[in-house]
Design a protein around this motif. Structure first.
Motif, PDB file in Angstrom:
ATOM      1  N   PHE A   1      80.523  13.223   9.185  1.00 37.55           N
ATOM      2  CA  PHE A   1      80.192  12.578   7.996  1.00 37.55           C
ATOM      3  C   PHE A   1      79.367  13.587   7.361  1.00 37.55           C
ATOM      4  O   PHE A   1      79.034  14.132   6.967  1.00 37.55           O
ATOM      5  N   ALA A   2      78.914  11.955   6.254  1.00 35.48           N
ATOM      6  CA  ALA A   2      78.865  12.453   5.210  1.00 35.48           C
ATOM      7  C   ALA A   2      77.269  12.320   4.582  1.00 35.48           C
ATOM      8  O   ALA A   2      76.296  11.503   5.745  1.00 35.48           O
ATOM      9  N   SER A   3      77.105  13.413   3.750  1.00 34.10           N
ATOM     10  CA  SER A   3      75.428  13.275   3.947  1.00 34.10           C
ATOM     11  C   SER A   3      74.584  12.472   2.975  1.00 34.10           C
ATOM     12  O   SER A   3      75.445  11.365   2.155  1.00 34.10           O
TER      13      SER A   3
ATOM     14  N   TYR B   1      74.616   4.351   7.673  1.00 31.30           N
ATOM     15  CA  TYR B   1      74.179   4.961   6.631  1.00 31.30           C
ATOM     16  C   TYR B   1      74.578   6.322   7.331  1.00 31.30           C
ATOM     17  O   TYR B   1      74.228   7.334   5.695  1.00 31.30           O
ATOM     18  N   PHE B   2      74.763   6.489   7.595  1.00 27.73           N
ATOM     19  CA  PHE B   2      75.766   7.969   7.241  1.00 27.73           C
ATOM     20  C   PHE B   2      77.182   7.355   7.787  1.00 27.73           C
ATOM     21  O   PHE B   2      77.742   6.967   8.364  1.00 27.73           O
ATOM     22  N   ALA B   3      77.803   7.183   6.349  1.00 31.77           N
ATOM     23  CA  ALA B   3      79.105   6.891   6.780  1.00 31.77           C
ATOM     24  C   ALA B   3      80.328   8.013   6.345  1.00 31.77           C
ATOM     25  O   ALA B   3      80.270   8.796   6.675  1.00 31.77           O
ATOM     26  N   TYR B   4      81.328   7.506   6.943  1.00 29.32           N
ATOM     27  CA  TYR B   4      82.653   8.303   7.443  1.00 29.32           C
ATOM     28  C   TYR B   4      82.748   8.975   6.183  1.00 29.32           C
ATOM     29  O   TYR B   4      83.017   7.841   5.291  1.00 29.32           O
ATOM     30  N   GLU B   5      83.181  10.473   5.688  1.00 26.25           N
ATOM     31  CA  GLU B   5      83.762  10.972   5.077  1.00 26.25           C
ATOM     32  C   GLU B   5      85.489  10.285   5.059  1.00 26.25           C
ATOM     33  O   GLU B   5      85.769   9.377   5.974  1.00 26.25           O
ATOM     34  N   SER B   6      86.454  10.185   3.964  1.00 27.07           N
ATOM     35  CA  SER B   6      87.425   9.951   3.352  1.00 27.07           C
ATOM     36  C   SER B   6      88.647   9.542   4.243  1.00 27.07           C
ATOM     37  O   SER B   6      89.369   8.806   5.028  1.00 27.07           O
ATOM     38  N   ASN B   7      88.697  11.061   5.202  1.00 27.26           N
ATOM     39  CA  ASN B   7      89.185  11.389   6.439  1.00 27.26           C
ATOM     40  C   ASN B   7      88.751  10.919   7.390  1.00 27.26           C
ATOM     41  O   ASN B   7      90.186  11.564   9.077  1.00 27.26           O
TER      42      ASN B   7
ATOM     43  N   ASP C   1      79.018  21.249   7.459  1.00 22.31           N
ATOM     44  CA  ASP C   1      80.129  21.040   7.604  1.00 22.31           C
ATOM     45  C   ASP C   1      80.400  20.736   9.156  1.00 22.31           C
ATOM     46  O   ASP C   1      81.253  20.064   9.606  1.00 22.31           O
ATOM     47  N   SER C   2      79.543  22.259   9.898  1.00 24.28           N
ATOM     48  CA  SER C   2      79.674  21.929  11.536  1.00 24.28           C
ATOM     49  C   SER C   2      78.701  20.918  12.344  1.00 24.28           C
ATOM     50  O   SER C   2      79.672  19.960  13.326  1.00 24.28           O
ATOM     51  N   TYR C   3      77.845  20.760  12.245  1.00 19.79           N
ATOM     52  CA  TYR C   3      77.183  19.511  12.276  1.00 19.79           C
ATOM     53  C   TYR C   3      77.530  18.556  11.703  1.00 19.79           C
ATOM     54  O   TYR C   3      77.394  17.468  13.457  1.00 19.79           O
ATOM     55  N   ALA C   4      77.471  17.569  10.713  1.00 19.14           N
ATOM     56  CA  ALA C   4      78.473  16.468  10.689  1.00 19.14           C
ATOM     57  C   ALA C   4      79.577  16.384  11.945  1.00 19.14           C
ATOM     58  O   ALA C   4      79.735  15.338  11.395  1.00 19.14           O
TER      59      ALA C   4
END
Length: 774
Positions: A640-642, A630-636, A650-653
């Motif tokens: 986590f992505a919104s 549901y909350f996927a990782y960003e490519s790096n 950005d800081s919370y993710a």
């Protein structure tokens, strides 16, 4: 005009977990809140419940000073004794706290606040005395409030332990004050290392000197305060390194959090080592209360945890020379698991579980989880042969064929009696584990009878699933000697769970003013042959609100697979252990539990309920699951992505961990718990979060974000519950459209050909007939 006479009947049951009580300093006192579990007072089916039960009563009506040499009474005799007694004959409640000896430990079992109403009821709470307790005393302090209307009614409380009446007292209204009664429980009646039952019964006499009943008011009540408790004082026995004392001293009432207890596997831990150790973790976590302080680590990190108690699970080849020396005959390790109870170099208890075969390690863990088997091990060394669990596993498989099929007698031990006019209700506490959910095949067959002096226009029986009414039936004079209520469970309770079935009778009487007591007291009786067919649903529920599903069923682990990183650290194993501690609380042995490394995981071998945790970098399974999160990782993998539910800063993710329950993409009717973090620090937050029972209970829905401050955000992404019910006709059509079209076309063509052939044959026949006519 007669005084307004009240109907008050109380039965309340308490659980004792110990058999002796000793006053101790405040820091030596263990307290635990225990929710009283009432069980209805049964009879053996005698119809003259209100009158002829008196023949069975043999004990004296004054219970203070009862002769403890007398045999225990049956449930029917206790009912008879209370009904035949006069509440006015009971003495004043004992308001002076008993003088007890000093002991090293005390433990309190607190009541939940309970309001008791009715004419007669009986309730029971069972408690078990731990085998390592040397109990010195047990007493109860009951704090209660009563309705002002009770002052016009002769009422009393009766107390029993293991069906032996030990005390009784009158109930009186005292200017709205909270009252107190102390009940000393004779140690001669306490069963050591066994279940005990403490019973409280209340009765309000409804009749005057002429045998007539006065006006009734439903405002009569007695409320047991949650400040009430049973106190036990005890010393502890020396375990003498006997395995039969397990799980003591590793978990005990003196250490209910598991502090300074460590479970270790070897640094080269095989999948079998981890599986066996995680089952031990689940078992020991069952004994923890508000906090789970148990540490799980690699053997090289064991000393760093500063354990006072240790459990080591390891293949023999992975042990250090010190622990290898504990095994006197290594040759037996090829076909056996060995459990050794010893001490480390500092004199602290150590339980070593070892073998050359990983399957034997799991066998040894199952033995320790099975109380009946543990009780037989009266030595410091136990040998567990490979295959010894097969009998239990096979018997479990056979029992599942009739799972959920009970009689009232199976659960309660006998039938249920309801005595007195107006509304009476009793609970049947269901023997289900926390992972139980009702299937759509549930059916109830109640067999009952009742007195024939009722107002049958207003008398009925009602059945509740928990607090939800599911069926009712009007009582009739024609069927008073034998009636039935048969119904299937309604669709709105299918897929839900309940701790109890409640049965209520409304026994209304036409002429209540002067009803002779013995012959005409209204009553009803549920036969012990009544059937409760309540099979568990085979579907799964994916929500943290119902935590055991999908990873447990029927009280056991349900095709559970842990997928570890290829090189798990102590920190990673500790997180898995806390997750298993949450899902495994109260788990039974002989489930199905597997462990694999992420590099070993194959989609072709993935028909399991999966728990996996880690980061994007160290767990390849999480990378494969990323598109399903549901909350996927960003490519790096650094944040986590919104998504549509929440826009992440950005800081919370980059500073959170997320627990995500998913429908398995690898198999139907399976679930996946992915505990995802950005780095080890965010995952360590989850480990500490899981230790606290309160924060664990706060988990809800199917996705939870946890930040460094333990603040959470919960979301629901799964809108429907998964199950594996048979597909509907529409489902079958939609899932097989091409095949269906082909079948319809082919059938049509064949039908047309058949019609053509028939027409040709008819034409030929007509041709020959016409020719013959010529």
């Amino acid at each position: 005009m007669r005084k307004s006479v009240m109907v008050l009947l109380l039965v309340f049951v308490l659980t004792l977990e110990s058999a002796g009580i000793v006053l101790a300093a405040p820091d030596e006192t263990d307290t635990q809140t225990v929710e009283a579990t009432p069980t209805p007072a049964p009879t053996d089916g005698t119809e003259e419940i209100a009158g002829d039960l008196g023949e069975a009563a043999a004990a004296e009506s004054e219970f203070a000073g009862v002769n403890l040499a007398d045999a225990a009474l049956t449930d029917e005799q206790i009912i008879s004794q209370v009904l035949d007694s006069n509440p006015e004959d009971a003495g004043e409640p004992n308001t002076i706290k008993p003088t007890v000896p000093n002991t090293s430990y005390t433990k309190d079992f607190n009541f939940t606040q309970t309001t008791l109403q009715g004419i007669f009821t009986n309730s029971e709470l069972y408690f078990e005395i731990p085998k390592y307790w040397d109990t010195k005393y047990v007493y109860a302090e009951i704090q209660y409030d009563v309705s002002q209307l009770i002052q016009s009614v002769a009422s009393s409380l009766t107390f029993s332990i293991n069906n032996v009446p030990i005390d009784s007292c009158r109930i009186a209204y005292k200017s709205g004050e909270t009252q107190v009664a102390y009940i000393e429980i004779p140690m001669e009646l306490i069963k050591d290392n066994d279940y005990n039952v403490f019973t409280i019964s209340a009765y309000a006499r409804l009749y005057d000197e002429e045998g007539c009943i006065d006006d009734f008011s439903g405002a009569n009540w007695l409320e047991i305060s949650d400040a009430s408790y049973i106190r036990c004082g005890y010393e502890v026995e020396d375990h003498n390194h006997l395995i039969s004392f397990y799980p003591y001293p590793f978990i005990s009432t003196m250490n209910e959090y598991g502090e300074n207890l460590s479970i270790a596997v070897s640094d080269q831990a095989t999948n079998g080592e981890v599986a066996a150790a995680m089952n031990i973790m689940a078992d020991l976590s069952t004994g923890t209360t508000d906090e789970n302080a148990i540490q799980f680590c690699l053997l090289s990190d064991l000393k760093a945890t500063k354990p006072e108690n240790s459990v080591i699970v390891s293949n023999y080849t992975n042990l250090s020379a010190e622990y290898k020396s504990w095994v006197k005959d290594p040759a037996i390790l090829d076909k056996n698991g060995v459990v050794i109870f010893g001490d480390d170099a500092n004199g602290n208890p150590v339980l070593l579980i070892t073998s050359n075969d990983d399957a034997c390690l799991l066998e040894a863990a199952y033995m320790l989880m099975d109380d009946d088997r543990v009780d037989q091990e009266k030595a410091s060394v136990a040998t567990v042969p490979k295959g010894s669990a097969d009998i239990a596993i096979n018997s479990t498989s056979l029992s599942q064929m009739v799972a959920g099929n009970y009689t009232v007698g199976d659960i309660v031990g006998n039938g249920l009696s309801f005595v007195g006019p107006f509304h009476n209700e009793q609970l049947i506490y269901l023997p289900f584990s926390e992972d139980y959910f009702l299937s759509d095949a549930g059916k109830v067959t109640l067999k009952f009878r009742y007195s024939d002096n009722l107002d049958f226009n207003r008398s009925l029986v009602t059945v509740y699933w928990g607090e939800i009414p599911v069926a009712s039936k009007k009582l009739t004079k024609e069927k008073a000697t034998g009636d039935e209520l048969i119904f299937t469970m309604p669709s709105d309770v299918v897929g839900t769970t309940a701790g109890a079935i409640k049965i209520s009778f409304d026994l209304e009487i036409q002429d209540l003013i002067c009803t002779p007591r013995q012959e005409q007291m209204p009553w009803a009786y549920i036969s012990e042959e009544s059937i409760l067919y309540l099979p568990a649903s085979t579907g799964i529920v994916l929500t943290f609100d119902l935590k055991p599903s999908p990873f447990r069923t029927d009280g056991k682990f349900n095709d559970l697979m842990l997928v570890l990183s290829d090189h798990p650290t102590t920190e990673e194993l500790n997180l898995y252990a806390q997750i298993i501690g949450m899902y495994g609380e109260g788990v039974d042995p002989y489930g199905t539990f597997y462990v694999k490394r992420a590099s070993e995981f194959s989609e072709s071998d993935s028909d399991y309920n999966i728990i996996t945790t880690g980061t994007y970098q160290n767990n390849s399974l999480l990378r494969n699951l990323n598109n399903y999160l549901y909350f996927a990782y960003e490519s790096n993998g650094r944040r986590f992505a919104s998504n549509e539910k929440l826009i992440l800063s950005d800081s919370y993710a980059g500073d959170i961990a997320i627990l995500q329950l998913l429908e398995s993409p690898y198999a139907s009717n399976r679930g996946v718990l992915a505990v995802t973090g950005i780095d080890e620090d965010t995952l360590s937050t989850v480990t500490e979060f899981m230790r606290d029972a309160k924060t664990r209970r706060s988990l809800s829905k199917d996705c939870v974000l946890i930040d460094q401050e333990f603040e959470t955000k919960a979301y629901r992404f799964i809108s429907t519950l998964m199950d594996n019910q048979e597909p509907t006709l529409a489902d079958g059509i939609m899932s097989n459209k091409q095949s269906l079209i082909f079948t319809v076309v082919a059938t049509s063509v064949m039908l047309m050909l058949l019609i053509a052939v028939v027409l040709v044959l008819i034409r030929i026949r007509m041709y020959h007939r016409n020719k013959d006519d010529e």
